[in-house]
Enzyme design. Structure first.
Site, PDB file in Angstrom:
ATOM      1  N   GLU A  14       0.806  -1.399   0.144  1.00  0.00           N
ATOM      2  CA  GLU A  14      -0.012   0.115   0.205  1.00  0.00           C
ATOM      3  C   GLU A  14       0.967   1.076  -0.030  1.00  0.00           C
ATOM      4  O   GLU A  14       0.486   2.469   0.244  1.00  0.00           O
ATOM      5  CB  GLU A  14      -0.890   0.019   1.232  1.00  0.00           C
ATOM      6  CG  GLU A  14      -0.415  -0.199   2.676  1.00  0.00           C
ATOM      7  CD  GLU A  14      -1.395  -0.026   3.874  1.00  0.00           C
ATOM      8  OE1 GLU A  14      -2.199   1.018   3.617  1.00  0.00           O
ATOM      9  OE2 GLU A  14      -1.595  -1.019   4.507  1.00  0.00           O
ATOM     10  N   CYS A  72      -3.248  -3.239   4.789  1.00  0.00           N
ATOM     11  CA  CYS A  72      -2.333  -4.233   5.104  1.00  0.00           C
ATOM     12  C   CYS A  72      -2.750  -5.681   4.806  1.00  0.00           C
ATOM     13  O   CYS A  72      -1.951  -6.626   5.115  1.00  0.00           O
ATOM     14  CB  CYS A  72      -2.361  -4.160   6.662  1.00  0.00           C
ATOM     15  SG  CYS A  72      -1.721  -2.194   7.189  1.00  0.00           S
ATOM     16  N   HIS A 108      -2.273  -9.672  12.564  1.00  0.00           N
ATOM     17  CA  HIS A 108      -1.511  -8.610  11.729  1.00  0.00           C
ATOM     18  C   HIS A 108      -1.213  -7.609  13.170  1.00  0.00           C
ATOM     19  O   HIS A 108      -2.050  -7.309  14.082  1.00  0.00           O
ATOM     20  CB  HIS A 108      -2.817  -7.784  11.107  1.00  0.00           C
ATOM     21  CG  HIS A 108      -2.220  -6.517  10.518  1.00  0.00           C
ATOM     22  ND1 HIS A 108      -0.977  -6.129   9.929  1.00  0.00           N
ATOM     23  CD2 HIS A 108      -2.935  -5.174  10.761  1.00  0.00           C
ATOM     24  CE1 HIS A 108      -0.992  -4.705   9.794  1.00  0.00           C
ATOM     25  NE2 HIS A 108      -2.002  -4.270  10.156  1.00  0.00           N
TER      26      HIS A 108
HETATM   27  N1  COA Z   1       2.719   3.489  30.210  1.00  0.00           N
HETATM   28  C1  COA Z   1       2.203   2.393  29.905  1.00  0.00           C
HETATM   29  N2  COA Z   1       1.248   2.524  29.034  1.00  0.00           N
HETATM   30  C2  COA Z   1       0.613   3.639  28.745  1.00  0.00           C
HETATM   31  C3  COA Z   1       1.367   4.787  29.167  1.00  0.00           C
HETATM   32  C4  COA Z   1       2.544   4.718  30.180  1.00  0.00           C
HETATM   33  N3  COA Z   1       3.073   5.795  30.868  1.00  0.00           N
HETATM   34  N4  COA Z   1       0.736   5.892  28.585  1.00  0.00           N
HETATM   35  C5  COA Z   1      -0.070   5.556  27.853  1.00  0.00           C
HETATM   36  N5  COA Z   1      -0.213   4.169  27.989  1.00  0.00           N
HETATM   37  C6  COA Z   1      -0.900   3.297  27.198  1.00  0.00           C
HETATM   38  C7  COA Z   1      -2.470   3.589  27.277  1.00  0.00           C
HETATM   39  O1  COA Z   1      -3.261   3.212  28.351  1.00  0.00           O
HETATM   40  C8  COA Z   1      -2.893   2.868  25.961  1.00  0.00           C
HETATM   41  O2  COA Z   1      -3.158   1.445  26.338  1.00  0.00           O
HETATM   42  P1  COA Z   1      -4.873   0.692  26.136  1.00  0.00           P
HETATM   43  O3  COA Z   1      -5.152   1.013  24.652  1.00  0.00           O
HETATM   44  O4  COA Z   1      -4.283  -0.788  26.373  1.00  0.00           O
HETATM   45  O5  COA Z   1      -5.327   1.357  27.117  1.00  0.00           O
HETATM   46  C9  COA Z   1      -1.972   2.876  25.008  1.00  0.00           C
HETATM   47  O6  COA Z   1      -0.627   3.360  25.507  1.00  0.00           O
HETATM   48  C10 COA Z   1      -1.867   3.828  23.951  1.00  0.00           C
HETATM   49  O7  COA Z   1      -2.277   5.025  24.410  1.00  0.00           O
HETATM   50  P2  COA Z   1      -3.215   6.105  23.814  1.00  0.00           P
HETATM   51  O8  COA Z   1      -3.495   7.304  24.726  1.00  0.00           O
HETATM   52  O9  COA Z   1      -4.435   5.205  23.345  1.00  0.00           O
HETATM   53  O10 COA Z   1      -2.451   6.428  22.743  1.00  0.00           O
HETATM   54  P3  COA Z   1      -2.695   7.292  21.350  1.00  0.00           P
HETATM   55  O11 COA Z   1      -4.075   8.000  21.439  1.00  0.00           O
HETATM   56  O12 COA Z   1      -1.426   8.297  21.375  1.00  0.00           O
HETATM   57  O13 COA Z   1      -2.629   6.558  20.176  1.00  0.00           O
HETATM   58  C11 COA Z   1      -2.862   4.732  18.470  1.00  0.00           C
HETATM   59  C12 COA Z   1      -2.602   4.982  19.784  1.00  0.00           C
HETATM   60  C13 COA Z   1      -2.762   3.124  18.449  1.00  0.00           C
HETATM   61  C14 COA Z   1      -4.366   5.084  18.417  1.00  0.00           C
HETATM   62  C15 COA Z   1      -2.247   5.378  17.476  1.00  0.00           C
HETATM   63  O14 COA Z   1      -0.843   5.127  17.648  1.00  0.00           O
HETATM   64  C16 COA Z   1      -2.581   5.033  16.154  1.00  0.00           C
HETATM   65  O15 COA Z   1      -3.486   5.655  15.499  1.00  0.00           O
HETATM   66  N6  COA Z   1      -1.811   4.298  15.306  1.00  0.00           N
HETATM   67  C17 COA Z   1      -2.053   3.972  13.972  1.00  0.00           C
HETATM   68  C18 COA Z   1      -2.969   2.815  14.289  1.00  0.00           C
HETATM   69  C19 COA Z   1      -3.028   2.083  13.041  1.00  0.00           C
HETATM   70  O16 COA Z   1      -2.090   1.702  12.335  1.00  0.00           O
HETATM   71  N7  COA Z   1      -4.315   1.390  12.597  1.00  0.00           N
HETATM   72  C20 COA Z   1      -4.301   0.808  11.256  1.00  0.00           C
HETATM   73  C21 COA Z   1      -4.252  -0.355  11.430  1.00  0.00           C
HETATM   74  S1  COA Z   1      -5.064  -1.601  12.362  1.00  0.00           S
END
Ligand code: COA
Length: 399
Positions: free
Chosen positions: A82, A114, A236
């Protein structure tokens, strides 16, 4: 007759950013990435690395291992990506040339976020079922890029996997039943005018889980194996914690006992390489398979593996494969480890300098900075053409 994966290797970029160096820039604890997302590092492509060079690097050891008549038996190359480099010409045609494959071949590129590598694998199996003398080279290659400073940035990465699909495979025989799920969801996409994806991260996690539910229910309705008859699960992995969440979801859905140690053992070895590479979109699940085969301490011969492939937008497929007795003699574990260990760690400043793809639009002559230590490189973009070259004796010899 069994059909499946006879040989398997991955490649990734020669540089990585340690997520401990990204966390302070985002004003978060490194644990958010290492624990919360399950990611330690992400591979970063140099300007002279792209999906073509990664794909050719992944496939090189497979092609090198074949005798001339076996190379000629590769009559189809399917390249899933992609992160395509052209709207018309398949990246696979460049790879076919770099690998010196027979002109008596069909080559095509497949796209569905993906997921498309799994579609390529299923098409390859169908072709081999029709003519068991034929080999199909399936390559999944991607560069995952999100906007700098966005929540998706720590889930970047890049990599490619090459699989030789044959009759009587030495590694994994793929079983015939698949569970399928498609629904129109805007969780992640990349319009033609963008070099980075647009993602609704939270929605993508829900869409992934919904597709897993749909694919599992279809898999069982089609007569697929019971949960208890599957020994390990490869998901994945947009980030490895997603596989942990998915496995908890599937365990619950299947009504299986939620024993933390058992659940961990069913997926832990599939996560090891991706923790260090980051997301590689189409390649991610298959790097998970390589990771399982390379790291399992017990002999997996005869074990059934469950696979869940997901591509935003959204398509999911759940299927199974059986690891073949004697598979260990055909793994490339040391080469994979070396590839990761020999990468250079880049500073955050250097990452920012090299992360954007080389993208001149004027049709002029543009040499590309020589940085990669991989076997192939993008040397120039001249007159709107991408010019690739081998950089090692092995890569030169195969062409
Ligand atoms: N210690 C440990 N864990 C921590 C932490 C710390 N200090 N701070 C945050 N976390 C955890 C959160 O609790 C969360 O875990 P959970 O989901 O199990 O509750 C995780 O870290 C991520 O935190 P969050 O605030 O949700 O992250 P974010 O809003 O910054 O973004 C994604 C996370 C995944 C949404 C983002 O990285 C993203 O959009 N990635 C792309 C996703 C993707 O590829 N999708 C397409 C294919 S499936």
């Amino acid at each position: 007759m069994q059909l499946g994966i006879d040989d398997l290797a991955f490649a990734t970029a020669g540089r990585y950013l340690d997520l401990a160096d990204l966390a302070p820039v985002h004003g978060v604890e490194p644990a958010k990435y290492t624990v919360g997302l399950g990611q330690d590092r992400m591979s970063v492509c140099a300007p002279d690395e792209d999906v073509v060079t990664l794909a050719a690097a992944a496939a090189l050891p497979l092609v090198e291992a074949l005798a001339d008549d076996e190379r000629a038996a590769i009559r189809t190359v399917l390249l899933a990506t992609e992160s395509g480099i052209d709207q018309s010409k398949s990246a696979g045609v460049y790879v076919h040339a770099l690998l010196g494959l027979s002109p008596a071949a069909r080559v095509v590129e497949l796209k569905q976020a993906c997921y498309s590598g799994t579609s390529a694998l299923q098409m390859a199996l169908a072709l081999v079922a029709r003519n068991p003398e034929q080999k199909v080279l399936v390559i999944c290659s991607d560069v995952a890029r999100y906007d700098i400073g966005s929540a998706g940035e720590p889930t970047q990465g890049c990599g490619a996997v090459a699989m030789l699909v044959t009759a009587n495979p030495r590694l994994v025989a793929i079983e015939p039943v698949s569970g399928l799920h498609t629904s129109d969801v805007m969780d992640f996409w990349r319009p033609n005018y963008r070099t980075t994806a647009v993602v609704d991260g939270r929605l993508s996690l829900r869409a992934y889980t919904d597709a897993l539910t749909g694919a599992w229910e279809d898999f069982r309705a089609q007569g697929g194996a019971e949960f208890g008859d599957i020994d390990a699960f490869v998901y994945h992995q947009p980030f490895t914690k997603m596989a942990v969440k998915a496995h908890a979801h599937l365990t619950r859905l299947a009504g299986a006992p939620r024993d933390a140690a058992v659940m961990d053992a069913q997926i832990a070895d599939t996560l090891r390489y991706n923790r260090e590479i980051g997301n590689s979109y189409t390649a991610s699940m298959y790097i998970g398979l390589v990771s399982l085969l390379d790291h399992a301490t017990e002999d997996l011969g005869g074990s059934r593996i469950g696979f869940f492939s997901y591509g935003s937008g959204a398509v999911g497929e759940l299927f199974t494969g059986v690891v073949q007795p004697g598979y260990r003699a055909h793994l490339r574990t040391a080469a994979h480890r070396r590839l990761l260990d020999e990468r250079d760690r880049v500073s955050h400043a250097e990452y920012l300098r090299i992360v954007a793809p080389v993208n001149p639009v004027d049709g002029g002559e543009h040499d590309v900075e020589r940085l990669t230590r991989g076997p192939f490189r993008l040397a120039a973009i001249t007159g709107h053409q991408r010019l690739y070259e081998p950089t090692t004796a092995a890569a030169t010899a195969v062409a």
